[in-house]
Write a protein that holds these residues in place. Structure first.
Motif, PDB file in Angstrom:
ATOM      1  N   ALA A   1      -1.585   9.719   2.666  1.00 25.13           N
ATOM      2  CA  ALA A   1      -2.673   8.943   2.059  1.00 25.13           C
ATOM      3  C   ALA A   1      -2.453   7.448   2.268  1.00 25.13           C
ATOM      4  O   ALA A   1      -3.399   6.693   2.511  1.00 25.13           O
ATOM      5  CB  ALA A   1      -2.780   9.259   0.571  1.00 25.13           C
TER       6      ALA A   1
ATOM      7  N   PHE B   1     -11.538   5.107   3.551  1.00 27.14           N
ATOM      8  CA  PHE B   1     -11.156   5.071   2.142  1.00 27.14           C
ATOM      9  C   PHE B   1     -11.625   6.339   1.425  1.00 27.14           C
ATOM     10  O   PHE B   1     -10.999   6.787   0.462  1.00 27.14           O
ATOM     11  CB  PHE B   1     -11.721   3.825   1.458  1.00 27.14           C
ATOM     12  CG  PHE B   1     -10.850   2.609   1.621  1.00 27.14           C
ATOM     13  CD1 PHE B   1      -9.530   2.607   1.181  1.00 27.14           C
ATOM     14  CD2 PHE B   1     -11.340   1.455   2.215  1.00 27.14           C
ATOM     15  CE1 PHE B   1      -8.720   1.486   1.317  1.00 27.14           C
ATOM     16  CE2 PHE B   1     -10.536   0.329   2.367  1.00 27.14           C
ATOM     17  CZ  PHE B   1      -9.230   0.348   1.919  1.00 27.14           C
TER      18      PHE B   1
ATOM     19  N   TYR C   1     -11.690   9.292   2.941  1.00 31.12           N
ATOM     20  CA  TYR C   1     -10.638  10.243   3.321  1.00 31.12           C
ATOM     21  C   TYR C   1      -9.391  10.037   2.470  1.00 31.12           C
ATOM     22  O   TYR C   1      -8.741  10.998   2.040  1.00 31.12           O
ATOM     23  CB  TYR C   1     -10.279  10.074   4.799  1.00 31.12           C
ATOM     24  CG  TYR C   1     -11.359  10.463   5.776  1.00 31.12           C
ATOM     25  CD1 TYR C   1     -12.336  11.389   5.439  1.00 31.12           C
ATOM     26  CD2 TYR C   1     -11.401   9.907   7.051  1.00 31.12           C
ATOM     27  CE1 TYR C   1     -13.323  11.755   6.338  1.00 31.12           C
ATOM     28  CE2 TYR C   1     -12.390  10.266   7.961  1.00 31.12           C
ATOM     29  CZ  TYR C   1     -13.348  11.179   7.603  1.00 31.12           C
ATOM     30  OH  TYR C   1     -14.328  11.534   8.496  1.00 31.12           O
ATOM     31  N   CYS C   2      -9.055   8.770   2.253  1.00 28.65           N
ATOM     32  CA  CYS C   2      -7.860   8.466   1.457  1.00 28.65           C
ATOM     33  C   CYS C   2      -7.986   9.019   0.040  1.00 28.65           C
ATOM     34  O   CYS C   2      -7.029   9.565  -0.514  1.00 28.65           O
ATOM     35  CB  CYS C   2      -7.648   6.948   1.426  1.00 28.65           C
ATOM     36  SG  CYS C   2      -6.229   6.423   0.440  1.00 28.65           S
ATOM     37  N   SER C   3      -9.174   8.893  -0.541  1.00 30.42           N
ATOM     38  CA  SER C   3      -9.373   9.409  -1.898  1.00 30.42           C
ATOM     39  C   SER C   3      -9.189  10.922  -1.948  1.00 30.42           C
ATOM     40  O   SER C   3      -8.638  11.458  -2.922  1.00 30.42           O
ATOM     41  CB  SER C   3     -10.760   9.009  -2.409  1.00 30.42           C
ATOM     42  OG  SER C   3     -11.782   9.619  -1.639  1.00 30.42           O
TER      43      SER C   3
ATOM     44  N   ARG D   1       0.831  -1.206   0.000  1.00 31.28           N
ATOM     45  CA  ARG D   1       0.000   0.000   0.000  1.00 31.28           C
ATOM     46  C   ARG D   1       0.870   1.262   0.000  1.00 31.28           C
ATOM     47  O   ARG D   1       0.532   2.248  -0.671  1.00 31.28           O
ATOM     48  CB  ARG D   1      -0.943  -0.008   1.198  1.00 31.28           C
ATOM     49  CG  ARG D   1      -2.002  -1.090   1.111  1.00 31.28           C
ATOM     50  CD  ARG D   1      -2.922  -1.102   2.323  1.00 31.28           C
ATOM     51  NE  ARG D   1      -3.808  -2.243   2.274  1.00 31.28           N
ATOM     52  CZ  ARG D   1      -4.937  -2.318   1.575  1.00 31.28           C
ATOM     53  NH1 ARG D   1      -5.321  -1.250   0.880  1.00 31.28           N
ATOM     54  NH2 ARG D   1      -5.686  -3.398   1.575  1.00 31.28           N
TER      55      ARG D   1
ATOM     56  N   VAL E   1      -3.503   6.470   5.847  1.00 29.33           N
ATOM     57  CA  VAL E   1      -4.961   6.398   5.978  1.00 29.33           C
ATOM     58  C   VAL E   1      -5.484   5.158   5.260  1.00 29.33           C
ATOM     59  O   VAL E   1      -6.399   4.483   5.745  1.00 29.33           O
ATOM     60  CB  VAL E   1      -5.617   7.679   5.420  1.00 29.33           C
ATOM     61  CG1 VAL E   1      -7.137   7.557   5.412  1.00 29.33           C
ATOM     62  CG2 VAL E   1      -5.195   8.892   6.242  1.00 29.33           C
ATOM     63  N   ASN E   2      -4.890   4.844   4.107  1.00 29.73           N
ATOM     64  CA  ASN E   2      -5.263   3.646   3.362  1.00 29.73           C
ATOM     65  C   ASN E   2      -5.018   2.394   4.194  1.00 29.73           C
ATOM     66  O   ASN E   2      -5.850   1.477   4.238  1.00 29.73           O
ATOM     67  CB  ASN E   2      -4.456   3.597   2.055  1.00 29.73           C
ATOM     68  CG  ASN E   2      -4.956   2.552   1.089  1.00 29.73           C
ATOM     69  OD1 ASN E   2      -4.986   1.370   1.396  1.00 29.73           O
ATOM     70  ND2 ASN E   2      -5.338   2.986  -0.099  1.00 29.73           N
TER      71      ASN E   2
ATOM     72  N   MET F   1       1.094   4.136  -3.121  1.00 27.56           N
ATOM     73  CA  MET F   1       1.004   5.586  -3.037  1.00 27.56           C
ATOM     74  C   MET F   1       2.242   6.274  -3.613  1.00 27.56           C
ATOM     75  O   MET F   1       2.148   7.372  -4.168  1.00 27.56           O
ATOM     76  CB  MET F   1       0.784   6.016  -1.581  1.00 27.56           C
ATOM     77  CG  MET F   1      -0.579   5.665  -1.020  1.00 27.56           C
ATOM     78  SD  MET F   1      -1.963   6.431  -1.900  1.00 27.56           S
ATOM     79  CE  MET F   1      -2.623   5.002  -2.792  1.00 27.56           C
TER      80      MET F   1
END
Length: 235
Positions: free
Chosen positions: A169, A143, A145-147, A50, A172-173, A54
């Motif tokens: 990001a 997710f 928030y991640c976007s 992950r 958070v992911n 990113m």
């Protein structure tokens, strides 16, 4: 009826089976999320991917691929959350009428439990379902928030905030995925807890099978071996 009076309705073996279930679920979560460095779990291995995702996201143009991945993840979470809602509805219906379960016990030549005991067992199962639903809802939110964090990453890789924002990001992911995994495990535990409806030995057997399945998938699956081999190549 107070809690002590309710506990008195259950034989010691039932209470031991419930304690085994709760302690096993807690220990398994601890083992999966905080494994030894020599044998990481699939969940821990995926955290590396992950973060790599990113980092690659910063320089990928266009970023439609990443948006599609997030959309797929959120759709999967929505499916499981909706399934939990259906399970909760069915469980609440059984609380109002336990006759089907009593008939099921008689069909297996088992002694039917008192109505209060059956309702307590149903509530025990539903507790895992409720926990799963809450984890899925929070994961879906994270997710989202991640976007938003991903959308704030500048298109220019040389921008001083590009990689720091991508790193935030990623964290958070990872948190969203952790809650998603916890929700999935709660679904497994709810299915395993169904064994209690046929007695304490049923609960012990089904929960042991559930624990064994999760341990195998996290620490001894073919997919884990593939992830670990690929990860070692990039380090």
């Amino acid at each position: 009826m107070d809690a002590l009076s309710l506990l008195a309705l259950f034989p010691p073996l039932d209470l031991a089976a419930v304690a085994y279930t709760l302690l096993g679920a807690w220990a398994l979560q601890l083992l999966i999320e905080h494994p030894t460095l020599r044998r990481p779990s699939v969940s821990v291995i995926m955290t590396h991917y992950r973060r790599d995702w990113m980092r690659e996201f910063v320089t990928r143009q266009p970023r439609i691929f990443d948006a599609n991945i997030l959309d797929g993840l959120r759709q999967g979470i929505t499916f499981y959350a909706s399934t939990c809602m259906l399970a909760l509805g069915g469980g609440l219906a059984l609380l109002g009428d336990t006759a089907p379960l009593q008939g099921l016990a008689q069909s297996f030549a088992l002694a039917a439990d008192p109505v209060l005991v059956i309702k307590a067992k149903i509530l025990f199962i539903l507790a895992f379902v409720v926990n799963a639903f809450l984890k899925f809802v929070w994961s879906h939110r994270l997710f989202g928030y991640c976007s938003l964090l991903m959308a704030s990453v500048p298109n220019d890789a040389s921008h001083p905030q590009a990689f720091p924002r991508a790193a935030r990001a990623a964290e958070v992911n990872i948190t969203a995925a952790r809650n998603y995994n916890r929700g999935l495990r709660s679904v497994y535990f709810a299915i395993g807890a169904l064994g209690w409806l046929v007695g304490p030995w049923g609960l012990l057997i089904t929960m042991t099978a559930t624990f064994a399945t999760l341990i195998r998938r996290e620490f001894a699956s073919q997919s884990r071996a593939a992830m670990l081999d690929r990860l070692s190549e990039t380090e």
